[in-house]
Design a protein around this motif. Structure first.
Motif, PDB file in Angstrom:
ATOM      1  N   GLY A   1      88.085 -38.146 -81.755  1.00  0.00           N
ATOM      2  CA  GLY A   1      88.487 -37.251 -82.843  1.00  0.00           C
ATOM      3  C   GLY A   1      87.890 -37.660 -84.177  1.00  0.00           C
ATOM      4  O   GLY A   1      87.111 -38.615 -84.276  1.00  0.00           O
TER       5      GLY A   1
ATOM      6  N   THR B   1      80.270 -25.783 -77.699  1.00  0.00           N
ATOM      7  CA  THR B   1      78.968 -25.331 -78.213  1.00  0.00           C
ATOM      8  C   THR B   1      77.824 -26.162 -77.617  1.00  0.00           C
ATOM      9  O   THR B   1      76.739 -25.633 -77.361  1.00  0.00           O
ATOM     10  CB  THR B   1      78.897 -25.393 -79.759  1.00  0.00           C
TER      11      THR B   1
ATOM     12  N   CYS C   1      90.749 -32.678 -83.673  1.00  0.00           N
ATOM     13  CA  CYS C   1      89.567 -32.105 -83.014  1.00  0.00           C
ATOM     14  C   CYS C   1      89.139 -32.994 -81.843  1.00  0.00           C
ATOM     15  O   CYS C   1      87.943 -33.112 -81.549  1.00  0.00           O
ATOM     16  CB  CYS C   1      88.382 -31.958 -83.963  1.00  0.00           C
TER      17      CYS C   1
ATOM     18  N   ASP D   1      79.414 -38.119 -80.363  1.00  0.00           N
ATOM     19  CA  ASP D   1      80.795 -37.968 -80.865  1.00  0.00           C
ATOM     20  C   ASP D   1      81.503 -39.316 -80.723  1.00  0.00           C
ATOM     21  O   ASP D   1      81.116 -40.143 -79.884  1.00  0.00           O
ATOM     22  CB  ASP D   1      81.553 -36.890 -80.067  1.00  0.00           C
ATOM     23  N   SER D   2      82.548 -39.485 -81.525  1.00  0.00           N
ATOM     24  CA  SER D   2      83.402 -40.666 -81.316  1.00  0.00           C
ATOM     25  C   SER D   2      84.140 -40.520 -79.983  1.00  0.00           C
ATOM     26  O   SER D   2      84.550 -41.492 -79.384  1.00  0.00           O
ATOM     27  CB  SER D   2      84.423 -40.784 -82.453  1.00  0.00           C
TER      28      SER D   2
ATOM     29  N   SER E   1      79.571 -37.557 -92.051  1.00  0.00           N
ATOM     30  CA  SER E   1      79.290 -37.118 -90.679  1.00  0.00           C
ATOM     31  C   SER E   1      78.179 -36.072 -90.636  1.00  0.00           C
ATOM     32  O   SER E   1      77.600 -35.811 -89.587  1.00  0.00           O
ATOM     33  CB  SER E   1      80.568 -36.559 -90.040  1.00  0.00           C
TER      34      SER E   1
ATOM     35  N   ASP F   1      78.095 -30.724 -86.564  1.00  0.00           N
ATOM     36  CA  ASP F   1      79.459 -30.186 -86.541  1.00  0.00           C
ATOM     37  C   ASP F   1      80.481 -31.311 -86.685  1.00  0.00           C
ATOM     38  O   ASP F   1      81.456 -31.384 -85.947  1.00  0.00           O
ATOM     39  CB  ASP F   1      79.677 -29.409 -85.215  1.00  0.00           C
TER      40      ASP F   1
ATOM     41  N   THR G   1      85.922 -24.807 -77.064  1.00  0.00           N
ATOM     42  CA  THR G   1      85.340 -24.940 -78.408  1.00  0.00           C
ATOM     43  C   THR G   1      86.353 -24.604 -79.485  1.00  0.00           C
ATOM     44  O   THR G   1      87.260 -23.805 -79.262  1.00  0.00           O
ATOM     45  CB  THR G   1      84.100 -24.044 -78.586  1.00  0.00           C
ATOM     46  N   LEU G   2      86.141 -25.222 -80.651  1.00  0.00           N
ATOM     47  CA  LEU G   2      86.954 -24.882 -81.820  1.00  0.00           C
ATOM     48  C   LEU G   2      86.233 -23.822 -82.638  1.00  0.00           C
ATOM     49  O   LEU G   2      86.744 -23.309 -83.606  1.00  0.00           O
ATOM     50  CB  LEU G   2      87.142 -26.142 -82.685  1.00  0.00           C
TER      51      LEU G   2
ATOM     52  N   PHE H   1      79.026 -42.042 -85.743  1.00  0.00           N
ATOM     53  CA  PHE H   1      77.618 -41.732 -86.077  1.00  0.00           C
ATOM     54  C   PHE H   1      76.994 -42.880 -86.874  1.00  0.00           C
ATOM     55  O   PHE H   1      75.801 -43.168 -86.732  1.00  0.00           O
ATOM     56  CB  PHE H   1      77.508 -40.455 -86.927  1.00  0.00           C
ATOM     57  N   GLN H   2      77.819 -43.500 -87.722  1.00  0.00           N
ATOM     58  CA  GLN H   2      77.339 -44.611 -88.553  1.00  0.00           C
ATOM     59  C   GLN H   2      76.678 -45.694 -87.684  1.00  0.00           C
ATOM     60  O   GLN H   2      75.731 -46.342 -88.109  1.00  0.00           O
ATOM     61  CB  GLN H   2      78.532 -45.226 -89.312  1.00  0.00           C
TER      62      GLN H   2
ATOM     63  N   GLY I   1      78.978 -34.016 -83.183  1.00  0.00           N
ATOM     64  CA  GLY I   1      80.303 -33.410 -83.326  1.00  0.00           C
ATOM     65  C   GLY I   1      80.525 -32.462 -82.162  1.00  0.00           C
ATOM     66  O   GLY I   1      80.297 -31.257 -82.261  1.00  0.00           O
TER      67      GLY I   1
HETATM   68  C1  SAM Z   1      84.938 -29.698 -85.424  1.00  0.00           C
HETATM   69  S1  SAM Z   1      84.763 -30.840 -84.144  1.00  0.00           S
HETATM   70  C2  SAM Z   1      83.356 -30.310 -83.257  1.00  0.00           C
HETATM   71  C3  SAM Z   1      83.542 -28.978 -82.579  1.00  0.00           C
HETATM   72  C4  SAM Z   1      82.626 -28.701 -81.408  1.00  0.00           C
HETATM   73  N1  SAM Z   1      81.231 -28.611 -81.750  1.00  0.00           N
HETATM   74  C5  SAM Z   1      83.079 -27.482 -80.634  1.00  0.00           C
HETATM   75  O1  SAM Z   1      82.262 -26.802 -80.011  1.00  0.00           O
HETATM   76  O2  SAM Z   1      84.276 -27.226 -80.607  1.00  0.00           O
HETATM   77  C6  SAM Z   1      84.194 -32.261 -84.991  1.00  0.00           C
HETATM   78  C7  SAM Z   1      83.884 -33.450 -84.095  1.00  0.00           C
HETATM   79  O3  SAM Z   1      83.093 -34.366 -84.829  1.00  0.00           O
HETATM   80  C8  SAM Z   1      83.419 -35.685 -84.434  1.00  0.00           C
HETATM   81  N2  SAM Z   1      83.063 -36.565 -85.554  1.00  0.00           N
HETATM   82  C9  SAM Z   1      83.165 -36.288 -86.887  1.00  0.00           C
HETATM   83  N3  SAM Z   1      82.698 -37.298 -87.610  1.00  0.00           N
HETATM   84  C10 SAM Z   1      82.259 -38.243 -86.753  1.00  0.00           C
HETATM   85  C11 SAM Z   1      81.636 -39.530 -86.907  1.00  0.00           C
HETATM   86  N4  SAM Z   1      81.380 -40.017 -88.115  1.00  0.00           N
HETATM   87  N5  SAM Z   1      81.306 -40.196 -85.795  1.00  0.00           N
HETATM   88  C12 SAM Z   1      81.572 -39.699 -84.555  1.00  0.00           C
HETATM   89  N6  SAM Z   1      82.165 -38.497 -84.334  1.00  0.00           N
HETATM   90  C13 SAM Z   1      82.500 -37.777 -85.429  1.00  0.00           C
HETATM   91  C14 SAM Z   1      84.912 -35.642 -84.131  1.00  0.00           C
HETATM   92  O4  SAM Z   1      85.259 -36.613 -83.164  1.00  0.00           O
HETATM   93  C15 SAM Z   1      85.104 -34.221 -83.587  1.00  0.00           C
HETATM   94  O5  SAM Z   1      85.116 -34.197 -82.207  1.00  0.00           O
END
Ligand code: SAM
Length: 282
Positions: free
Chosen positions: A143, A117, A169, A139-140, A224, A218, A81-82, A198-199, A111
Motif C-alpha cells: 500500500g 491497469t 490502495c 509496487d511496495s 512516488s 500511478d 483496479t482503482l 520506489f526509492q 503503482g
Molecule cells: C492508486 S494505487 C495504483 C492503482 C493501480 N494502478 C490500479 O490499477 O488500480 C497506488 C499504488 O502505488 C503504490 N506506491 C505509491 N508510492 C509508492 C512507493 N514510493 N513505493 C512503492 N509503491 C508505491 C502503492 O502501494 C499503491 O499500490
C-alpha cells in the motif's frame, strides 16, 4: 514553460459523492466513516461494472472486434483496479498504439495496487503484440507510503474523495500474482513484479530496462511520481507514452510532473484520460 490549464469534468456520481462525503466525514467518528465509505465504494464499483456491461450490450452489434475485446477486458479487470473504465480503456488504447506502430520497449507501471491497469497493458501485449514485451510492475505491495510535505496544498493532498492513509490502495504480491499468473496466465519470465519502495527498487533495476514503450505512473504522491519519472524518462522510446494517473487529483503528482517538464524544458501535448489522469507522447 506554458502553465498547463487542464480541467476535467467529474461524473455525476463523483459530484454527488464530493457533496455528501465531506458532510458524513464531519459528523461521523473516523472508524464509522471508513466502514461506511468502504461499503459505499463496494456498491459504487458494482454499479460502475454492471453499468458498463449493460451499456456494452446495448451497442454490442455496432462494435468492431477490437472494441468488443476492449470492453470485455475492461469488464474482466474492473474488480482489480482503482482507476475505473476510463483508465483501463486508456491503457488499452495506448498499448494497442505501441503494438500497431511498432514502438519498441518494455511496459513499466509504478503503482500497481491490485494489478488492474498493469494487467490491461499485459493482456493487450499478449493478444496483439508481435513479441512478448518485458513488463515491469513496481509496487511496495504494502500500500501507499505516507505523503511528504511536497504533497500538501492548504493541508490537503488532493481533490480526491477517498481517504488515503498509509497502507491504503493495497494489493499484495500474492493477490497480483494470482491475477496475472493464475487468472490471466501471463508469462512469469516476462512479467516482473518488483516489490519494494520506489526509492530503493527503481535505482536498483533502472539499468536493466533499456527501452520503454509505456511508462505508467500511478503512485499518487510527489516522491512516488518524481523518482520513476526522473529515472526512466530518458529510456522512453520516441513516440512512447507517459501516463500520469493522478495528475489532476493528487497535488504532489502534478507538482512532480510540472517541475520535471520545466527542468527538461519540454512542453508536450498533454491529453486527458477523462477522469483526472493525463498522458503524453515523447
Ligand atoms: C492508486 S494505487 C495504483 C492503482 C493501480 N494502478 C490500479 O490499477 O488500480 C497506488 C499504488 O502505488 C503504490 N506506491 C505509491 N508510492 C509508492 C512507493 N514510493 N513505493 C512503492 N509503491 C508505491 C502503492 O502501494 C499503491 O499500490
Amino acid at each position: 514553460m506554458k502553465k498547463l490549464e487542464l480541467n476535467y469534468k467529474p461524473s455525476l456520481e463523483a459530484k454527488f459523492a464530493k457533496l455528501i462525503l465531506p458532510v458524513l466525514k464531519k459528523f461521523l467518528p473516523d472508524n464509522i466513516y471508513i466502514i461506511l465509505y468502504n461499503n459505499l465504494y463496494f456498491f459504487y464499483r458494482l454499479y460502475i461494472r454492471y453499468g458498463y456491461f449493460f451499456k456494452t450490450l446495448l451497442i454490442y452489434s455496432l462494435l468492431s472486434r477490437k472494441q468488443r475485446n476492449k470492453r470485455s477486458f475492461v469488464f474482466k479487470l474492473l474488480p482489480f483496479t482503482l482507476g475505473g473504465p476510463k483508465a483501463l480503456e486508456n491503457a488499452f488504447d495506448l498499448t494497442i498504439y505501441i503494438e500497431e506502430n511498432n514502438i519498441i520497449g518494455d511496459i513499466v507501471e509504478c503503482g500497481v495496487a491490485q494489478g488492474g491497469t498493469a494487467s490491461m497493458m499485459a493482456l493487450v501485449n499478449k493478444k496483439y503484440g508481435k513479441s512478448d514485451r518485458r513488463k515491469w510492475f513496481f509496487d511496495s505491495y504494502e500500500g501507499l507510503p505516507q505523503p511528504t510535505k511536497e504533497d500538501y496544498i492548504k493541508g490537503k493532498t488532493g481533490s480526491f474523495i477517498r481517504p488515503l492513509p498509509k497502507g491504503s490502495c493495497l494489493g499484495t504480491l500474492e493477490e497480483v500474482s494470482d491475477l496475472m499468473f493464475g487468472l490471466l496466465n501471463l508469462n512469469k519470465k516476462t512479467t516482473l513484479l518488483i516489490k519494494g519502495w520506489f526509492q530503493d527498487t527503481v535505482p536498483q533495476v533502472k539499468d536493466d530496462i533499456k527501452n520503454i514503450a509505456i511508462l505508467r505512473l500511478d503512485g499518487d504522491w510527489y516522491e512516488s511520481t518524481k523518482i520513476p519519472l526522473e529515472a526512466f524518462y530518458d529510456s522512453i522510446s520516441s513516440k512512447g507514452f507517459i501516463i500520469v494517473d493522478d495528475y489532476l487529483t493528487c497535488y504532489g503528482s502534478k507538482k512532480a510532473v510540472d517541475e520535471f517538464l520545466q527542468k527538461k524544458e519540454i512542453n508536450p501535448q498533454i491529453k486527458l484520460d477523462g477522469r483526472g489522469g493525463i498522458w503524453f507522447q515523447k
